[in-house]
Design a protein around this motif. Sequence first.
Motif, PDB file in Angstrom:
ATOM      1  N   VAL A 150       0.827  -1.212   0.000  1.00  0.00           N
ATOM      2  CA  VAL A 150       0.000   0.000   0.000  1.00  0.00           C
ATOM      3  C   VAL A 150       0.861   1.261   0.000  1.00  0.00           C
ATOM      4  N   LEU A 151       2.021   1.221   0.649  1.00  0.00           N
ATOM      5  CA  LEU A 151       2.891   2.393   0.613  1.00  0.00           C
ATOM      6  C   LEU A 151       3.408   2.649  -0.798  1.00  0.00           C
ATOM      7  N   ALA A 152       3.764   1.587  -1.509  1.00  0.00           N
ATOM      8  CA  ALA A 152       4.273   1.745  -2.871  1.00  0.00           C
ATOM      9  C   ALA A 152       3.203   2.335  -3.792  1.00  0.00           C
ATOM     10  N   LEU A 153       1.990   1.816  -3.681  1.00  0.00           N
ATOM     11  CA  LEU A 153       0.908   2.340  -4.525  1.00  0.00           C
ATOM     12  C   LEU A 153       0.500   3.748  -4.117  1.00  0.00           C
ATOM     13  N   ALA A 154       0.554   4.039  -2.829  1.00  0.00           N
ATOM     14  CA  ALA A 154       0.206   5.387  -2.372  1.00  0.00           C
ATOM     15  C   ALA A 154       1.172   6.414  -2.939  1.00  0.00           C
ATOM     16  N   GLU A 155       2.456   6.085  -2.956  1.00  0.00           N
ATOM     17  CA  GLU A 155       3.434   7.008  -3.542  1.00  0.00           C
ATOM     18  C   GLU A 155       3.246   7.124  -5.049  1.00  0.00           C
ATOM     19  N   ARG A 156       2.977   6.022  -5.688  1.00  0.00           N
ATOM     20  CA  ARG A 156       2.768   6.027  -7.137  1.00  0.00           C
ATOM     21  C   ARG A 156       1.572   6.890  -7.506  1.00  0.00           C
ATOM     22  N   LYS A 157       0.504   6.755  -6.725  1.00  0.00           N
ATOM     23  CA  LYS A 157      -0.734   7.477  -7.010  1.00  0.00           C
ATOM     24  C   LYS A 157      -0.637   8.938  -6.606  1.00  0.00           C
ATOM     25  N   GLY A 158      -0.055   9.204  -5.454  1.00  0.00           N
ATOM     26  CA  GLY A 158       0.094  10.555  -4.944  1.00  0.00           C
ATOM     27  C   GLY A 158      -1.134  11.046  -4.203  1.00  0.00           C
ATOM     28  N   LYS A 159      -0.904  11.854  -3.184  1.00  0.00           N
ATOM     29  CA  LYS A 159      -1.975  12.495  -2.404  1.00  0.00           C
ATOM     30  C   LYS A 159      -2.974  11.494  -1.816  1.00  0.00           C
ATOM     31  N   VAL A 160      -2.505  10.378  -1.337  1.00  0.00           N
ATOM     32  CA  VAL A 160      -3.358   9.435  -0.609  1.00  0.00           C
ATOM     33  C   VAL A 160      -3.399   9.890   0.843  1.00  0.00           C
ATOM     34  N   SER A 161      -4.579  10.067   1.363  1.00  0.00           N
ATOM     35  CA  SER A 161      -4.710  10.598   2.719  1.00  0.00           C
ATOM     36  C   SER A 161      -4.305   9.573   3.765  1.00  0.00           C
ATOM     37  N   GLY A 162      -3.989  10.082   4.943  1.00  0.00           N
ATOM     38  CA  GLY A 162      -3.691   9.190   6.054  1.00  0.00           C
ATOM     39  C   GLY A 162      -4.865   8.298   6.391  1.00  0.00           C
ATOM     40  N   ARG A 163      -6.064   8.821   6.275  1.00  0.00           N
ATOM     41  CA  ARG A 163      -7.255   8.024   6.564  1.00  0.00           C
ATOM     42  C   ARG A 163      -7.381   6.852   5.601  1.00  0.00           C
ATOM     43  N   ASP A 164      -7.106   7.100   4.332  1.00  0.00           N
ATOM     44  CA  ASP A 164      -7.199   6.007   3.355  1.00  0.00           C
ATOM     45  C   ASP A 164      -6.093   4.976   3.572  1.00  0.00           C
ATOM     46  N   LEU A 165      -4.899   5.445   3.932  1.00  0.00           N
ATOM     47  CA  LEU A 165      -3.814   4.499   4.187  1.00  0.00           C
ATOM     48  C   LEU A 165      -4.149   3.620   5.394  1.00  0.00           C
ATOM     49  N   ILE A 166      -4.665   4.216   6.443  1.00  0.00           N
ATOM     50  CA  ILE A 166      -5.079   3.461   7.626  1.00  0.00           C
ATOM     51  C   ILE A 166      -6.157   2.447   7.266  1.00  0.00           C
ATOM     52  N   THR A 167      -7.145   2.881   6.492  1.00  0.00           N
ATOM     53  CA  THR A 167      -8.256   1.995   6.131  1.00  0.00           C
ATOM     54  C   THR A 167      -7.766   0.811   5.307  1.00  0.00           C
ATOM     55  N   SER A 168      -6.846   1.052   4.395  1.00  0.00           N
ATOM     56  CA  SER A 168      -6.330  -0.041   3.559  1.00  0.00           C
ATOM     57  C   SER A 168      -5.629  -1.095   4.406  1.00  0.00           C
ATOM     58  N   VAL A 169      -4.825  -0.652   5.368  1.00  0.00           N
ATOM     59  CA  VAL A 169      -4.113  -1.603   6.235  1.00  0.00           C
ATOM     60  C   VAL A 169      -5.095  -2.344   7.129  1.00  0.00           C
ATOM     61  N   ALA A 170      -6.072  -1.620   7.684  1.00  0.00           N
ATOM     62  CA  ALA A 170      -7.080  -2.270   8.533  1.00  0.00           C
ATOM     63  C   ALA A 170      -7.860  -3.327   7.757  1.00  0.00           C
ATOM     64  N   LEU A 171      -8.168  -3.059   6.494  1.00  0.00           N
ATOM     65  CA  LEU A 171      -8.862  -4.042   5.655  1.00  0.00           C
ATOM     66  C   LEU A 171      -7.989  -5.267   5.412  1.00  0.00           C
ATOM     67  N   GLY A 172      -6.716  -5.041   5.099  1.00  0.00           N
ATOM     68  CA  GLY A 172      -5.813  -6.162   4.873  1.00  0.00           C
ATOM     69  C   GLY A 172      -5.661  -7.024   6.108  1.00  0.00           C
ATOM     70  N   GLN A 173      -5.504  -6.399   7.256  1.00  0.00           N
ATOM     71  CA  GLN A 173      -5.377  -7.142   8.507  1.00  0.00           C
ATOM     72  C   GLN A 173      -6.641  -7.951   8.794  1.00  0.00           C
ATOM     73  N   ASP A 174      -7.788  -7.322   8.606  1.00  0.00           N
ATOM     74  CA  ASP A 174      -9.066  -7.974   8.890  1.00  0.00           C
ATOM     75  C   ASP A 174      -9.262  -9.217   8.019  1.00  0.00           C
ATOM     76  N   LEU A 175      -9.016  -9.064   6.727  1.00  0.00           N
ATOM     77  CA  LEU A 175      -9.202 -10.194   5.815  1.00  0.00           C
ATOM     78  C   LEU A 175      -8.204 -11.304   6.119  1.00  0.00           C
ATOM     79  N   PHE A 176      -6.983 -10.937   6.448  1.00  0.00           N
ATOM     80  CA  PHE A 176      -5.960 -11.931   6.765  1.00  0.00           C
ATOM     81  C   PHE A 176      -6.401 -12.792   7.949  1.00  0.00           C
ATOM     82  N   VAL A 177      -6.845 -12.167   9.033  1.00  0.00           N
ATOM     83  CA  VAL A 177      -7.247 -12.915  10.227  1.00  0.00           C
ATOM     84  C   VAL A 177      -8.445 -13.804   9.920  1.00  0.00           C
ATOM     85  N   ARG A 178      -9.421 -13.294   9.163  1.00  0.00           N
ATOM     86  CA  ARG A 178     -10.611 -14.081   8.835  1.00  0.00           C
ATOM     87  C   ARG A 178     -10.250 -15.341   8.045  1.00  0.00           C
TER      88      ARG A 178
END
Length: 461
Positions: free
Chosen positions: A113-141
């Motif tokens: 997500v960090l690589a894509l955020a830099e590639r895309k540019g202007k990704v908010s902190g809220r979106d970065l947090i949400t992406s990681v939270a989604l990945g963690q959630d799906l992984f545990v499930r």
Amino acid sequence: MSSGSDLCHTFANHVAQTHFEDLSPEAVDAAKKSILDVVGVSLAGSGMEPAVHGVADVVLDAGGRPEASVLGFACKLPAQSAAFVNGVMAHCLDFDDQTPWGAHPDSSVVPAVLALAERKGKVSGRDLITSVALGQDLFVRLRCNVGWRQDWNLSSVVGAFSSAAAASFIQGLSREQIAHALGIASMQSSGTMQVIFGIGSDLRGMYAGFTAQGAVMAALLAEKGITGIADLFEGKAGIFNVYFGGKYERDKMLEGLGKEYLGSSMLYKAWPAVGNVHTYIHATIELMREHGLKASEIEQIKVFVGDFHQRMCYPIELRREPTTLMDAKFSLPFCVALAAVRGGIRIADFSALALRDPEVLAVARKVVPVADSSLDWKVKIPDGRMEITTRDGRRFERAGDNVPGSPEAPLSWDAIVTKFRDCASVAARPIAARKIEHAQEMARNLESLDDATMLLKAFTQ
């Protein structure tokens, strides 16, 4: 690919519909901690793991469009390449976070997500947090609800999908595209536990790089219209039937989906070694401290081990005297000996010099594994137990309970920041103390950033 009943469509809908406001404070906090923790251990990996430099040489030599930062090397590469190198560094020290049931989602999720955020540019902190939270959630499930037999390496087999889901969110894909991305990611859903059990391989520390790179590729291909697999998880030859013999708990995977984000359970390591030795490390440190013992007083150390712990003890002579840093981190005798001699373990204690330390090796030869089936790995590995006998006949026993970084004694923000400073201090390229402090402050307040990639600028400029 029409939206069917397979779980890949359900998960795709979930990812597409989630917003920052849906996350619990605990899930937000865990995602921020994981981002800082992975950045820190990646910086440490750039300076502490010799094998990283071979990877960096190959990827940097290929070059390409400067889209995303390579941590510790002050350069930029195409997003896929940056995700690969950063993923390798994120897990190479076995210092990255883990679930309470073992396995590592974030050493592949965060680099992707960090690589894509830099590639895309202007990704908010809220979106970065949400992406990681989604990945963690799906992984545990997925990780907790499949019929695992210590055969597949779940960090990469399951991590392929959790990382692709997180990457898809950052890329702003539609629900249909996300389902396609999950199917594309199945091409990277691979790796067996032999990479964990074996001796002498660098791949044990590198697998997260392949997973992170695959997640970036999956999201970018899906965005371009490449299609995936309609019945990815539950089809006749789908992931669940082929990998897990059709043994999976669908209802549990879906329980609380969209309401409870299970990444809030993530754990952060106090020591740079495989998580399953931490109970023994803690027991050793506490026994030595409580009884004022010196390493020279030790006659024998018995470690009582279940099925998975035994993997870290045999072949016994090779485990007592590992030849690579990665093998040392997966050696129960060596880790116990290091803790006994040093009275604790810091990032700098795992070095080429430590592998040849005569005092550490002498204590390692005194570590004797004793089989105990009550400590077998079912879902969560039980706390390890050990016994130290001294030369004058005294005997001390302890279980490794309340281990720093465990659910019973989780690391606080302050502890994670201290770990981050320690890790950043051994990066391949020196980092000014003020930059380290600024980075941790941004991570703590990530939801307030309009451009979350500001976090990385401290290490690339």
